[in-house]
Design a protein around this motif. Structure first.
Motif, PDB file in Angstrom:
ATOM      1  N   THR B 125      -1.704  -3.198  -2.052  1.00  0.00           N
ATOM      2  CA  THR B 125      -0.586  -3.745  -2.841  1.00  0.00           C
ATOM      3  C   THR B 125       0.679  -2.915  -2.615  1.00  0.00           C
ATOM      4  N   GLY B 126       0.516  -1.610  -2.493  1.00  0.00           N
ATOM      5  CA  GLY B 126       1.677  -0.752  -2.269  1.00  0.00           C
ATOM      6  C   GLY B 126       2.356  -1.046  -0.940  1.00  0.00           C
ATOM      7  N   VAL B 127       1.555  -1.276   0.111  1.00  0.00           N
ATOM      8  CA  VAL B 127       2.137  -1.565   1.431  1.00  0.00           C
ATOM      9  C   VAL B 127       2.846  -2.912   1.409  1.00  0.00           C
ATOM     10  N   SER B 137       6.935 -11.271  -3.899  1.00  0.00           N
ATOM     11  CA  SER B 137       5.661 -10.553  -3.843  1.00  0.00           C
ATOM     12  C   SER B 137       5.821  -9.115  -4.344  1.00  0.00           C
ATOM     13  N   ASP B 138       6.955  -8.498  -4.015  1.00  0.00           N
ATOM     14  CA  ASP B 138       7.214  -7.128  -4.460  1.00  0.00           C
ATOM     15  C   ASP B 138       7.374  -7.079  -5.985  1.00  0.00           C
ATOM     16  N   LEU B 143       5.087  -5.507 -11.161  1.00  0.00           N
ATOM     17  CA  LEU B 143       4.679  -5.869 -12.510  1.00  0.00           C
ATOM     18  C   LEU B 143       3.186  -5.572 -12.698  1.00  0.00           C
ATOM     19  N   TYR B 144       2.397  -5.944 -11.673  1.00  0.00           N
ATOM     20  CA  TYR B 144       0.964  -5.659 -11.703  1.00  0.00           C
ATOM     21  C   TYR B 144       0.736  -4.157 -11.899  1.00  0.00           C
ATOM     22  N   LYS B 227       2.412   1.936  -7.104  1.00  0.00           N
ATOM     23  CA  LYS B 227       3.776   2.435  -7.296  1.00  0.00           C
ATOM     24  C   LYS B 227       4.066   3.611  -6.373  1.00  0.00           C
ATOM     25  N   THR B 228       3.110   4.508  -6.223  1.00  0.00           N
ATOM     26  CA  THR B 228       3.362   5.677  -5.385  1.00  0.00           C
ATOM     27  C   THR B 228       3.491   5.289  -3.921  1.00  0.00           C
TER      28      THR B 228
END
Lengths: 255, 342
Positions: B125-127, B137-138, B143-144, B227-228
């Protein structure tokens, strides 16, 4: 964005991404202002070279290694250091590595974007000497981007002067320094500091807002020769003498 | 001594540097257990034992000694691997260390499962988020990341139980194993043991039981990864060395993997190390939700039954694991980044 980029008769802006990628590094190479941050900190120097060679040519890895080593040694860095990481080199060395990376595929054009700005004077002299030698050794053109007129006088054959994103004067290095036709070029040359300089000369005003640039000639708000026509009409680039172009309504006044 | 600057030298140095950290941790555990209100021995007997029995127990555990002497005894005992004997109902008289070692594999299995879930979902998800900046999508994935991070782990666990165990019946809602006799104890990790014995049927049962708890704990952790990874990827895809690589005509896929992603991973690995503490805290709640018979359950049971040597032992083992993991994380960082090996 608008405009065209011609290189060997081809307009580069029309190329596919794949073709563009092939030209980068192989035909046109680039070195940067700040060598400290331009190498991948996680990769050995050798891998930078091998990756680039294999991205453009199908050669054996033994040959790629040999060429990588030769390129590094030609820049005066010992071949054993090819296994080191970027953080183990000084700024001047990293710039020499960047040059070696730029040259390993023998491009026909090297673009150097202020290559010595972040280096000290002694290292600057070294890098300039290398760049000058390369032009002859590799039969390669050098496009040098700089605001340092001393470097221009020493290294360049032809000079293009840009102001606010526009070409204002183009000519041989002799023409530019001895017979500048554009008031901006004249102002630049007058601002150069000499040993006998008592008082600094500067061009009045400050660089224009590029989002809403001045009408007509972009230099007119700062030009002491400005006439009403300068605010109204964009001056075309005119060849005032063979090979010497300027974009000034009154260029012939300075001939 | 291995060569300076080599990974081995770095790992050895790092290992030695963790000794003071360990001592500090042991000291904190010692102090905290003695400053929290409530007398463990009084709690143990709940006022139903005569004073001389209380005093005898206190003496037997060495709690009548001055604090400095208790501290020395405690550190010496821990360093020699002696965590005392249980005084609770379930494990009365048993060695604390043995009871913990018996429960440890369950927690390790859960933690590994959760980390796998968190890494895969969080990094993916981060990528996606980081390479599609400000696109729908971002926005959705950001939000997720926020929502999943603030959801209480026991609530998420119960929702997953409700949907996938009670509703759809795909996975069992409770326990580490059921239906068949559990695999012979080799490592204590049921998934590994069943494979070592070549019993694919047992392996499937073990995995089925592992899915929901791992998903629960892993999902909660994944938000932080999303997020990271995103933040670091945004930083590295515009880095100077990425631009320089493009100027050399390096293929785009390689630039993303070798330049942007690998450089973005360094802070992610560091953060991952810090996440282990949260992981074990979450594991206590997850174990409780899924009746997962690990260290977390043991800790809760020991607190309930005022089994103070057991509580102390479990916390010491948690501390040890976190110290060990921080060394492992540092070595992994050294593996990725040559600059930290000095």
């Amino acid at each position: 964005m608008s405009g065209k980029i011609f290189f060997r008769g081809r307009d580069l802006t029309q190329l596919s991404n794949q073709m563009y990628r092939r030209i980068r590094g192989e035909e046109i190479a680039l070195i940067f202002q700040d060598p400290m941050t331009r190498l991948n900190p996680l990769m050995r120097i050798q891998d930078h070279f091998l990756e680039e060679i294999h991205a453009h040519e199908s050669v054996s890895s033994t040959e790629a290694r040999t060429r990588a080593r030769e390129a590094l040694v030609s820049m005066g860095i010992h071949e054993t250091r090819i296994r080191n990481y970027p953080h183990e080199f000084s700024g001047g060395m990293r710039q020499r590595i960047m040059i070696a990376l730029a040259l390993v595929l023998k491009p026909s054009l090297l673009i150097a974007d202020e290559p010595t700005t972040s280096l000290d004077v002694i290292v600057e002299a070294q890098i300039l000497e290398i760049l000058q030698d390369l032009k002859e050794a590799y039969h390669m053109s050098l496009l040098l981007i700089t605001h340092n007129l001393g470097i221009v006088a020493e290294v360049c054959d032809r000079v293009a002067v840009l102001y606010a994103g526009k070409l204002v004067e183009l000519g041989s290095v002799r023409d530019i320094f001895h017979k500048p036709l554009h008031p901006y070029t004249q102002g630049l040359l007058a601002s150069v500091i000499h040993l006998e300089t008592k008082e600094l000369h500067s061009i009045e005003g400050s660089p224009p807002d590029l989002i809403a640039p001045p009408s007509g000639c972009r230099f007119h708000p700062r030009c002491s020769y400005a006439q009403p026509i300068c605010t109204e009409r964009i001056p075309p680039l005119v060849e005032f003498e063979p090979g010497h172009f300027a974009a000034c309504h009154f260029g012939d006044k300075f001939l | 001594m291995p060569k300076t600057g080599s990974l081995a030298a770095y790992a050895v140095t790092r290992l030695f540097l963790s000794l003071p950290m360990l001592l500090i941790l042991l000291t904190i555990v010692f102090v905290v257990l003695r400053v929290i209100p409530g007398d463990p021995i009084a709690a143990l007997f709940a006022g139903r034992a005569p004073p001389d029995v209380v005093a005898a127990t206190r003496h037997q555990l060495g709690l009548d000694l001055p604090y400095w002497q208790q501290y020395i005894n405690y550190v010496a005992a821990v360093l020699t691997g002696n965590l005392g004997t249980s005084i609770g109902e379930s494990y009365h008289g048993k060695s604390v260390l043995f009871v913990i070692l018996d429960k440890l594999p369950a927690t390790v299995e859960l933690a590994i499962g959760a980390m796998i879930v968190a890494s895969i979902i969080g990094i993916a998800t981060g990528v996606v988020s980081g390479t599609n900046r400000d696109k729908p999508s971002d926005v959705a994935l950001r939000l997720y990341g926020t929502i999943i991070f603030v959801i209480p782990v026991f609530w998420l666990g119960q929702i997953l139980q409700l949907i996938f165990a009670v509703g759809l019946g795909w996975f069992p809602a409770q326990l580490r194993f059921s239906g068949l006799p559990s695999p012979n104890q080799i490592t204590g990790l049921y998934t590994v043991d069943s494979l070592l014995q070549g019993r694919l049927d047992l392996f499937l049962v073990a995995v089925q039981h592992l899915v929901l708890p791992s998903l629960t704990l892993g999902l909660v952790l994944s938000g932080f990864f999303t997020k990271t990874v995103r933040a670091n990827l945004l930083r590295t895809v515009n880095a100077d060395y990425v631009e320089a690589a493009r100027a050399r005509g390096i293929p785009e896929g390689r630039i993303i993997s070798r330049y942007a992603f690998k450089n973005a991973l360094i802070p992610v690995v560091t953060v991952l190390g810090l996440q282990f503490a949260i992981l074990f805290a979450g594991a206590v709640l997850t174990e409780r939700t899924f009746s997962w018979d690990g260290m977390g359950m043991l800790l809760l049971k020991s607190i309930d039954s005022a089994d103070y040597p057991m509580v102390q032992g479990v916390i010491v083992i948690y501390a040890l694991i976190i110290v060990a993991l921080s060394v492992v994380i540092d070595v992994i960082n050294g593996l990725i980044d040559p600059r930290v090996r000095y």
